[in-house]
Write a protein that holds these residues in place. Structure first.
Motif, mmCIF file in Angstrom:
data_model
loop_
_atom_site.group_PDB
_atom_site.id
_atom_site.type_symbol
_atom_site.label_atom_id
_atom_site.label_comp_id
_atom_site.label_asym_id
_atom_site.label_seq_id
_atom_site.Cartn_x
_atom_site.Cartn_y
_atom_site.Cartn_z
ATOM 1 N N SER A 251 64.717 95.204 -10.713
ATOM 2 C CA SER A 251 65.125 93.892 -11.246
ATOM 3 C C SER A 251 64.935 93.792 -12.765
ATOM 4 O O SER A 251 65.572 92.976 -13.407
ATOM 5 C CB SER A 251 64.346 92.767 -10.553
ATOM 6 O OG SER A 251 63.071 92.604 -11.130
ATOM 7 N N ASP B 118 69.332 88.481 -8.356
ATOM 8 C CA ASP B 118 69.317 87.549 -7.212
ATOM 9 C C ASP B 118 70.685 86.950 -6.938
ATOM 10 O O ASP B 118 70.792 85.973 -6.209
ATOM 11 C CB ASP B 118 68.302 86.418 -7.466
ATOM 12 C CG ASP B 118 68.698 85.545 -8.657
ATOM 13 O OD1 ASP B 118 69.371 86.050 -9.575
ATOM 14 O OD2 ASP B 118 68.340 84.357 -8.663
ATOM 15 N N GLU C 128 72.913 85.268 -0.392
ATOM 16 C CA GLU C 128 72.381 84.353 -1.417
ATOM 17 C C GLU C 128 71.848 83.065 -0.785
ATOM 18 O O GLU C 128 70.880 82.486 -1.257
ATOM 19 C CB GLU C 128 73.473 83.986 -2.421
ATOM 20 C CG GLU C 128 73.831 85.098 -3.378
ATOM 21 C CD GLU C 128 75.000 84.711 -4.264
ATOM 22 O OE1 GLU C 128 76.046 84.297 -3.719
ATOM 23 O OE2 GLU C 128 74.881 84.821 -5.483
ATOM 24 N N LEU D 285 68.552 83.934 0.859
ATOM 25 C CA LEU D 285 67.535 84.162 -0.175
ATOM 26 C C LEU D 285 66.976 82.825 -0.680
ATOM 27 O O LEU D 285 65.759 82.653 -0.793
ATOM 28 C CB LEU D 285 68.159 84.957 -1.335
ATOM 29 C CG LEU D 285 67.321 85.083 -2.597
ATOM 30 C CD1 LEU D 285 66.068 85.909 -2.344
ATOM 31 C CD2 LEU D 285 68.120 85.730 -3.736
ATOM 32 N N TRP E 110 60.636 86.645 -6.449
ATOM 33 C CA TRP E 110 62.031 86.666 -6.875
ATOM 34 C C TRP E 110 62.691 88.028 -6.622
ATOM 35 O O TRP E 110 63.708 88.121 -5.946
ATOM 36 C CB TRP E 110 62.100 86.278 -8.358
ATOM 37 C CG TRP E 110 63.470 86.168 -8.903
ATOM 38 C CD1 TRP E 110 64.332 85.127 -8.743
ATOM 39 C CD2 TRP E 110 64.146 87.127 -9.710
ATOM 40 N NE1 TRP E 110 65.505 85.389 -9.408
ATOM 41 C CE2 TRP E 110 65.419 86.615 -10.010
ATOM 42 C CE3 TRP E 110 63.809 88.393 -10.216
ATOM 43 C CZ2 TRP E 110 66.349 87.298 -10.798
ATOM 44 C CZ3 TRP E 110 64.729 89.072 -10.991
ATOM 45 C CH2 TRP E 110 65.989 88.521 -11.270
ATOM 46 N N SER E 111 62.097 89.085 -7.151
ATOM 47 C CA SER E 111 62.769 90.386 -7.047
ATOM 48 C C SER E 111 62.576 91.018 -5.674
ATOM 49 O O SER E 111 63.498 91.637 -5.135
ATOM 50 C CB SER E 111 62.251 91.325 -8.133
ATOM 51 O OG SER E 111 60.852 91.321 -8.136
ATOM 52 N N ALA F 287 64.844 89.148 -3.184
ATOM 53 C CA ALA F 287 66.260 89.472 -3.423
ATOM 54 C C ALA F 287 66.551 90.912 -3.031
ATOM 55 O O ALA F 287 67.566 91.206 -2.403
ATOM 56 C CB ALA F 287 66.597 89.232 -4.888
#
Ligand SMILES: Cc1cc2nc3c(=O)[nH]c(=O)nc-3n(C[C@H](O)[C@H](O)[C@H](O)COP(=O)(O)OP(=O)(O)OC[C@H]3O[C@@H](n4cnc5c(N)ncnc54)[C@H](O)[C@@H]3O)c2cc1C
Length: 554
Positions: free
Chosen positions: A325, A332, A403, A406, A418-419, A422
């Motif tokens: 990321s 994301d 998405e 997520l 976050w990473s 995703a």
């Protein structure tokens, strides 16, 4: 224990320098190079600080459980500073640069120390603070301790590019040597541990308006309790994290002694498992502490062998997604994300309705619904439940964009990262890290459930409607004759939903769609598409034993 003196900001001499330890993640005192750096100047006062800026520590999209976990972690830090060092944690609300400016207008801020947040979403915040410090002659100390390696070093060792497979990542990491050993916190019984705290008194005019005091609740930040939130199953904080780590090590030790690996994978405990990911995510437990505790345990038990690919291999997945990321601010998203394949997910009215049902745990597939209800109630899902629900939403059944999933996971998971989140969604949905849409492994939501939850305890815990359903009907309740449904007090389609799709049919159709997409995309810009090094890697990632997957051919 002798308590060290705390200097109040009100009476402070403006010529005295202050070192700030700015917490974002890394909510702990052990293995904290930033803590050591911020207390290393004996003539500086020490100000440990957390700032609620509406984004840090994942507070932009946050449900009640995770906000509570964060607050518990801060309370624990405050207690530890108080009981071990005779000080306290200061909590402010506002934008970091504004607050650092206000602080430096009143006092001589000499140094700001923090743990590196490597993900690109934090870059603007950190660049802003670094710029402010540069302009104001304040020293910045940024320490790498949220990850096992410096992601920039991995990228540079790989020629400036992210490693596109996990095994190439492992190879590059191995060229950098073993991760560093964890550091001890300053010992309060020694000179280094006698810390002079800089304490905000609470009556420092405009700064006082920004100060928050314990006890705090998520409601203070506008986060109210979702109706389904239940008992607090996983408490935040370093103290709880270390207790959990000990529990986890005992489980791993027993497994090593029996010649087994990954007990958490073999016998998933859906509710009470000693999972450390929320504590790792907030940094209440240091990843290096966890890594080395497992390595050392393994070396002590399995003589002659000094390396192990047990849960430490899982820690490298975390590391891998962080690294991937770093150069990709759109990690994301589908749009402008160079590694993500543009799968034409469904966006019609039916898809919108299905998404609502998936979120609410009303798909009619008990294992999927139990998992989705657990997510809201406890903020927790075992890895296999994450795999099953993510596959169900995306490539297997509903054909809805990763998405959407997520976003939902990022709000409710305690460990939402976050990473990492995703990266996993990209993988499971076949959008990246997957062998170019070639995933023949399809999760059957009923067979998967029968293998992993054979007594249906998990299902019944979260779907009380099915309480009286015996095995095997509880896994496929719609197959029960109507008179039995009536007898068991739950009519399918009335008291509990009928399946929103027919898995056997849609999974075959979706697989065929993937194959035709694969043909269409072949040769068309797939060069950057990361994929597993081999089938075993894909199987291990998905924790796919042979019997609960099936070849879903076109
Ligand atoms: C759709 C989906 C979303 C996910 N979102 C997250 C997330 O936001 N945050 C998160 O920490 N994990 C996430 N995971 C990965 C994984 O499910 C959790 O890390 C795991 O369930 C945590 O349980 P544990 O601590 O018992 O793991 P263990 O098996 O004990 O592993 C030890 C540690 O390794 C790391 N780890 C394990 N598996 C993975 C993985 N697949 N990818 C990256 N790191 C891993 C975690 O830090 C974990 O605590 C996600 C998985 C899926 C399929």
């Amino acid at each position: 224990m002798e308590s060290t003196e705390s200097s109040s900001s009100k009476g402070v001499d403006k010529t005295v320098s202050v070192s700030i330890l700015w917490f974002r993640h890394g909510l702990r005192l052990h293995d904290s190079p930033a803590f050591i750096a911020a207390t290393s100047n004996r003539d500086h006062l020490f100000l440990p600080l957390f700032i609620f800026d509406g984004e840090s520590a994942g507070t932009k999209i946050v449900g009640f459980n995770r906000m509570r976990f964060l607050i518990e972690s801060l309370e624990d830090l405050n207690n530890s500073f108080s009981t071990k060092y005779g000080g306290s944690l200061t909590v402010l609300r506002g934008q970091p640069v504004d607050l650092f400016r206000k602080l430096s207008q009143k006092w001589k801020i000499a140094k700001i120390c923090f743990e590196q947040d490597c993900e690109p979403i934090w870059k603007e915040r950190d660049d802003g603070v670094k710029e402010f410090c540069k302009e104001n002659g304040i020293e910045v100390v940024e320490c790498i301790s949220h990850t096992l390696y410096d992601p920039a070093e991995i990228l540079s060792a790989n020629g400036g590019n992210p490693p596109y497979t996990y095994s190439s990542f492992m190879f590059v990491a191995s060229t950098l040597g073993k991760p560093e050993r964890p550091l001890s916190a300053p010992n309060p019984e020694t000179e280094a541990g006698k810390i002079n705290f800089f304490g905000m008194t609470g009556d420092d005019d405009d700064l006082a308006l920004c100060q928050l005091h314990f006890p705090m609740t998520p409601e203070v930040f506008g986060v109210s309790k979702e109706k389904a939130v239940g008992e607090n199953m996983r408490k935040g904080g370093e103290t709880e994290g270390i207790i959990l780590l000990e529990k986890r090590l005992a489980i791993e030790k027993q497994a090593f002694e029996q010649g087994l690996m990954l007990p958490n994978h073999t016998n998933p405990d859906f509710i009470n498992g000693a999972s450390l990911s929320p504590h790792l995510r907030f940094g209440c437990v240091s990843v290096r502490t966890f890594y080395w505790a497992v390595q050392d345990l393994f070396s002590a038990i399995v003589s002659g062998n000094t390396t192990c690919e047990t849960i430490t291999g899982q820690l490298f997945w975390r590391e891998y997604f962080y690294v991937m990321s770093v150069p990709n601010p759109n990690f994301d998203k589908m749009k402008s994300n160079p590694i993500c394949l543009n799968i034409p997910w469904a966006k019609d009215v039916i898809a919108k309705e299905n998404l609502k049902k998936w979120k609410a745990g009303k798909t009619g597939y008990p294992f999927i619904d139990a998992s989705m209800r657990q997510l809201i109630e406890q903020g927790w899902l075992h890895h296999v439940a994450r795999n099953a629900t993510a596959c169900f939403l995306t490539r297997n059944d509903l054909w809805i964009s990763w998405e959407k999933g997520l976003k939902h996971f990022l709000k409710y998971l305690l460990d939402a990262d976050w990473s990492v989140c995703a990266g996993n969604w990209l993988w499971v949905s076949s959008s990246a890290f997957e062998n170019v849409l070639d995933c023949t492994l399809c999760i059957c939501p009923t067979r998967y459930a029968q293998r992993l939850d054979p007594e249906a305890k998990f299902i019944k815990r979260f779907i009380p409607e099915l309480q009286n359903y015996p095995i095997p009907y509880v896994f496929e309740p719609w197959t029960a004759p109507l008179e039995l449904q009536n007898q068991w007090g739950c009519m399918i389609g009335k008291d509990y939903p009928a399946p929103i799709v027919n898995h056997e049919i849609v999974s075959k159709r979706n697989k065929a769609e993937m194959v035709s997409l694969q043909k269409m995309l072949a040769g068309g810009g797939l060069n950057e598409h990361p994929c597993p090094s081999n089938t075993n890697e894909a199987r291990n990632f998905m924790w796919f034993p042979e019997i609960c997957s099936h070849e879903s051919s076109p």
